[in-house]
Design a protein around this motif. Sequence first.
Motif, PDB file in Angstrom:
ATOM      1  N   GLU A  61      47.463   1.036 -43.443  1.00  0.00           N
ATOM      2  CA  GLU A  61      47.553  -0.361 -43.898  1.00  0.00           C
ATOM      3  C   GLU A  61      46.199  -1.061 -43.875  1.00  0.00           C
ATOM      4  N   ASN A  62      45.165  -0.411 -43.332  1.00  0.00           N
ATOM      5  CA  ASN A  62      43.827  -1.017 -43.266  1.00  0.00           C
ATOM      6  C   ASN A  62      42.800  -0.133 -43.966  1.00  0.00           C
ATOM      7  N   ASN A  63      41.648  -0.726 -44.286  1.00  0.00           N
ATOM      8  CA  ASN A  63      40.477   0.016 -44.775  1.00  0.00           C
ATOM      9  C   ASN A  63      39.423   0.072 -43.673  1.00  0.00           C
ATOM     10  N   TYR A  64      38.708   1.190 -43.585  1.00  0.00           N
ATOM     11  CA  TYR A  64      37.755   1.408 -42.498  1.00  0.00           C
ATOM     12  C   TYR A  64      36.365   1.769 -43.028  1.00  0.00           C
ATOM     13  N   LEU A  65      35.362   1.001 -42.605  1.00  0.00           N
ATOM     14  CA  LEU A  65      33.974   1.266 -43.009  1.00  0.00           C
ATOM     15  C   LEU A  65      33.138   1.574 -41.772  1.00  0.00           C
ATOM     16  N   ALA A  66      32.569   2.775 -41.740  1.00  0.00           N
ATOM     17  CA  ALA A  66      31.796   3.248 -40.586  1.00  0.00           C
ATOM     18  C   ALA A  66      30.307   3.132 -40.903  1.00  0.00           C
ATOM     19  N   PHE A  67      29.647   2.168 -40.274  1.00  0.00           N
ATOM     20  CA  PHE A  67      28.205   1.961 -40.487  1.00  0.00           C
ATOM     21  C   PHE A  67      27.403   2.840 -39.533  1.00  0.00           C
ATOM     22  N   GLU A  68      26.471   3.584 -40.093  1.00  0.00           N
ATOM     23  CA  GLU A  68      25.604   4.431 -39.268  1.00  0.00           C
ATOM     24  C   GLU A  68      24.242   4.478 -39.962  1.00  0.00           C
ATOM     25  N   TRP A  69      23.176   4.216 -39.198  1.00  0.00           N
ATOM     26  CA  TRP A  69      21.865   4.141 -39.849  1.00  0.00           C
ATOM     27  C   TRP A  69      21.114   5.465 -39.849  1.00  0.00           C
ATOM     28  N   ASN A  70      21.611   6.464 -39.107  1.00  0.00           N
ATOM     29  CA  ASN A  70      20.927   7.753 -39.034  1.00  0.00           C
ATOM     30  C   ASN A  70      21.567   8.725 -40.045  1.00  0.00           C
ATOM     31  N   SER A  71      20.816   9.064 -41.091  1.00  0.00           N
ATOM     32  CA  SER A  71      21.394   9.898 -42.163  1.00  0.00           C
ATOM     33  C   SER A  71      21.828  11.268 -41.647  1.00  0.00           C
ATOM     34  N   LYS A  72      21.106  11.812 -40.679  1.00  0.00           N
ATOM     35  CA  LYS A  72      21.479  13.149 -40.168  1.00  0.00           C
ATOM     36  C   LYS A  72      22.830  13.090 -39.447  1.00  0.00           C
ATOM     37  N   VAL A  73      23.065  11.987 -38.777  1.00  0.00           N
ATOM     38  CA  VAL A  73      24.348  11.811 -38.079  1.00  0.00           C
ATOM     39  C   VAL A  73      25.480  11.723 -39.113  1.00  0.00           C
ATOM     40  N   ILE A  74      25.248  10.995 -40.204  1.00  0.00           N
ATOM     41  CA  ILE A  74      26.285  10.904 -41.254  1.00  0.00           C
ATOM     42  C   ILE A  74      26.558  12.286 -41.861  1.00  0.00           C
ATOM     43  N   VAL A  75      25.505  13.038 -42.120  1.00  0.00           N
ATOM     44  CA  VAL A  75      25.699  14.370 -42.727  1.00  0.00           C
ATOM     45  C   VAL A  75      26.541  15.262 -41.805  1.00  0.00           C
ATOM     46  N   ARG A  76      26.276  15.189 -40.525  1.00  0.00           N
ATOM     47  CA  ARG A  76      27.094  15.956 -39.563  1.00  0.00           C
ATOM     48  C   ARG A  76      28.550  15.469 -39.603  1.00  0.00           C
ATOM     49  N   GLY A  77      28.719  14.161 -39.654  1.00  0.00           N
ATOM     50  CA  GLY A  77      30.067  13.576 -39.736  1.00  0.00           C
ATOM     51  C   GLY A  77      30.785  14.020 -41.010  1.00  0.00           C
ATOM     52  N   MET A  78      30.051  14.036 -42.141  1.00  0.00           N
ATOM     53  CA  MET A  78      30.634  14.483 -43.416  1.00  0.00           C
ATOM     54  C   MET A  78      31.180  15.898 -43.277  1.00  0.00           C
ATOM     55  N   LYS A  79      30.402  16.765 -42.635  1.00  0.00           N
ATOM     56  CA  LYS A  79      30.818  18.165 -42.488  1.00  0.00           C
ATOM     57  C   LYS A  79      32.088  18.252 -41.642  1.00  0.00           C
TER      58      LYS A  79
END
Length: 213
Positions: A61-79
């Motif tokens: 029922e909600n939308n979620y936006l995860a802000f992260e400024w470290n691109s390497k951390v996001i890439v790990r999260g994507m995987k």
Amino acid sequence: MRLRHVGSSHDMMREHPLVIKELAEYEKDITRIFGNDKPVHVEFGSGYGGYFSSMAKKHKENNYLAFEWNSKVIVRGMKLLDDEIEELDNFRFVHSDAGKAIDLFEQHSLDRIYLNFSDPWPKKKHAKRRLTYHTFLRKYEKLLKEGGELHFKTDNDDLFQFSLEELQYNGWNMKLVTRDLHSSEFSKDNIMTEYEKKFSERGKNINKLIATK
Ligand code: SAH
């Protein structure tokens, strides 16, 4: 779904369905990405996004936006989330500094802001970098709807005390304060973040507060 991950972190983020691309294209309202009017919850400093993606699956029922400024951390999260892309239509990573979020939303449009295990910046001269420093709190106030909530969890007792005082001094009201979340009545609905698992396994108490302006 298995995606190929090759190239620089910026290239990989650009191609991944869970990352918002070209933030400027949304004309100061990145919530348009979802194409619906569901309440929007934002986490600043999401790390790998494990907490917010779990919340997104539990609360369609909600939308979620995860802000992260470290691109390497996001890439790990994507995987880590590759196999869950289809279920995560209400979740996106935003590669941005929390301090710049004010330019990405309409004023008073967010229902909740989450800060989980934010960097403590223990030295006094770095206090202004803490995500609960009053300059950030003023931005959160502009972002949140009336009655919107700030949820904050941390293992760091000093940062918790600082944040509590900073919030109260700036006129926020406490809806919940606990210094030991896991042995409190509020633990039953609690989803643990990556840092929370790590610290609580070592026996560390976890602090939590919920505040409104
Ligand atoms: N919330 C996660 C990660 C906590 S570590 C968890 O609880 O497991 C803190 C994270 O915040 C790090 O990944 C760091 O890169 C990110 N971060 C710190 N300051 C930030 C800022 N100003 N904007 C966006 N991300 C930030």
